[in-house]
Design a protein around this motif. Structure first.
Motif, short mmCIF file in Angstrom:
data_model
loop_
_atom_site.label_atom_id
_atom_site.label_comp_id
_atom_site.label_asym_id
_atom_site.label_seq_id
_atom_site.Cartn_x
_atom_site.Cartn_y
_atom_site.Cartn_z
N LEU A 195 69.60 33.68 39.20
CA LEU A 195 68.87 33.21 38.04
C LEU A 195 69.16 33.23 37.26
O LEU A 195 68.80 33.20 35.77
CB LEU A 195 67.28 32.44 38.43
CG LEU A 195 67.24 31.81 39.66
CD1 LEU A 195 65.45 31.87 39.52
CD2 LEU A 195 67.37 30.20 39.28
N ARG A 196 69.09 35.10 37.16
CA ARG A 196 69.66 35.87 36.18
C ARG A 196 70.34 35.31 35.81
O ARG A 196 71.40 35.73 33.74
CB ARG A 196 69.37 37.16 36.06
CG ARG A 196 69.41 38.30 34.95
CD ARG A 196 68.89 39.51 35.76
NE ARG A 196 69.44 40.38 36.62
CZ ARG A 196 68.87 40.77 37.35
NH1 ARG A 196 68.10 39.91 37.84
NH2 ARG A 196 69.59 40.81 38.67
N ASP A 197 71.93 35.40 36.15
CA ASP A 197 72.87 35.58 35.98
C ASP A 197 72.85 33.80 35.31
O ASP A 197 73.78 33.93 33.85
CB ASP A 197 74.50 35.23 37.31
CG ASP A 197 74.43 36.89 37.43
OD1 ASP A 197 73.61 37.76 36.73
OD2 ASP A 197 74.61 37.05 38.37
N LYS A 198 73.10 33.04 35.69
CA LYS A 198 72.87 31.65 35.19
C LYS A 198 72.10 31.09 33.50
O LYS A 198 72.40 31.24 33.13
CB LYS A 198 71.99 30.53 36.19
CG LYS A 198 71.65 29.19 35.86
CD LYS A 198 71.35 28.13 36.70
CE LYS A 198 71.33 26.91 36.35
NZ LYS A 198 70.45 25.82 37.04
N GLU A 199 71.04 31.95 33.68
CA GLU A 199 69.93 32.16 32.50
C GLU A 199 70.83 32.96 31.64
O GLU A 199 70.81 32.50 30.09
CB GLU A 199 69.24 33.18 32.37
CG GLU A 199 67.68 33.29 31.09
CD GLU A 199 67.12 33.76 31.23
OE1 GLU A 199 65.81 34.16 30.70
OE2 GLU A 199 66.26 34.63 32.11
N ASP A 200 71.78 34.11 31.70
CA ASP A 200 72.92 34.70 30.81
C ASP A 200 73.69 34.01 30.09
O ASP A 200 74.41 33.83 29.35
CB ASP A 200 73.15 36.40 31.35
CG ASP A 200 71.89 37.25 31.99
OD1 ASP A 200 71.09 36.71 30.63
OD2 ASP A 200 72.17 37.88 32.53
N SER A 201 74.36 33.23 31.34
CA SER A 201 75.30 32.03 30.85
C SER A 201 74.70 31.25 29.97
O SER A 201 75.12 31.34 28.69
CB SER A 201 75.60 31.48 32.10
OG SER A 201 76.97 30.36 32.04
N GLY A 202 73.96 30.41 30.03
CA GLY A 202 72.99 29.70 28.88
C GLY A 202 73.08 30.46 27.96
O GLY A 202 73.26 29.69 26.57
N LYS A 203 72.72 31.72 28.32
CA LYS A 203 72.58 32.53 26.46
C LYS A 203 73.87 32.06 25.68
O LYS A 203 73.83 31.79 24.50
CB LYS A 203 71.44 33.59 26.82
CG LYS A 203 70.12 33.43 26.65
CD LYS A 203 69.60 34.61 27.36
CE LYS A 203 68.25 34.74 27.35
NZ LYS A 203 67.40 35.89 27.58
N GLU A 204 74.88 32.60 26.63
CA GLU A 204 76.22 32.82 25.84
C GLU A 204 76.92 31.84 25.17
O GLU A 204 77.33 31.07 24.26
CB GLU A 204 77.03 33.27 26.56
CG GLU A 204 76.42 35.48 27.25
CD GLU A 204 77.69 35.54 28.29
OE1 GLU A 204 78.79 34.93 28.80
OE2 GLU A 204 77.69 36.42 28.96
#
Length: 253
Positions: A195-204
């Motif tokens: 979830l954290r990786d997905k959130e970071d990817s979405g922010k990018e």
């Protein structure tokens, strides 16, 4: 000591001072009196202390009857190491049984006269029978105590085995629970990381889109400014041209 119906029975193997041959003293203790049967193996003597005699002796020593009898039973039921026992001759074949004790720092002595028995065999046999019965009773008690001990030992071993089994099962349960907990915890951690990786990817992605949007807006703003500048330049040129034609017209006039 044997007790039956409020009456106590004792039998003492008494070693007298200055002798090596013991005598046997069988005592029968009633609530207010006592009887003694004594034998040395060949002769026997009797002492039948009446209630009146016991009460008189107790009064002489300023003691309750029960206390007097308890103290006499203590010294004639078990040989006391600090007491001096004596079985001396008296008149007409009688004997005098005595023993010493200390009270409030004073050494005292009690004496009782024992009359010669006319049937020594009966007295001796009675004492031997009592000793045999007491020995049998003690043997049975030892056997019962041994059986009880063995039973308790067996139960203790069973309890110990059961305790070890329960401890082992508890450890196995704890290990299994811990392993399951670790597995669930690792799965939760993996899910949180995803979830954290997905959130970071979405922010990018959002940042890139915002940057592209800013660039587009800047380009459109630049084009608008250029068009506005060109329009103003055209207007100025038209105004200048109109003014030049006006001046020419005036000169001609």
């Amino acid at each position: 000591m044997v007790e039956s119906g409020g009456t106590k029975h004792t039998c003492l193997r008494l070693v007298l001072s200055g002798t090596t041959d013991p005598i046997f003293v069988k005592g029968t203790w009633h609530p207010s009196r006592f009887d003694l049967s004594i034998t040395d193996g060949s002769s026997s003597w009797l002492c039948n202390a009446t209630e009146e005699e016991v009460a008189e002796r107790a009064a002489q020593w300023d003691q309750p009857i029960s206390e007097y009898l308890q103290l006499a039973e203590q010294y004639l039921g078990f040989q006391q190491p600090n007491s001096v026992y004596s079985f001396s001759d008296a008149l007409e074949g009688s004997k005098r049984l005595s023993w010493t004790f200390e009270k409030e720092g004073t050494k005292l002595e009690w004496r009782w006269k024992c009359k010669l028995s006319h049937d020594s065999k009966e007295i001796t046999v009675g004492i031997l029978d009592f000793l045999m019965e007491a020995n049998i009773s003690l043997s049975e008690e030892v056997v019962n105590q041994t059986r009880s001990f063995e039973k308790m030992k067996s139960e203790a071993e069973k309890c110990l085995t059961q305790g070890e089994r329960l401890c082992s099962e508890k450890m196995e349960f704890e290990d299994a629970t811990y392993a399951k907990f670790v597995s669930v915890l690792n799965a939760k951690k993996a899910k949180l990381r995803a979830l954290r990786d997905k959130e970071d990817s979405g922010k990018e992605v959002a940042g890139e889109e915002e940057e592209e949007t800013d660039k587009g807006e800047s380009s459109e703003s630049g084009r608008s400014d250029n068009e506005q500048s060109e329009e103003e330049a055209s207007k100025k040129a038209a105004t200048t041209s109109s003014r030049g034609r006006g001046r020419k017209r005036a000169a001609r006039s």
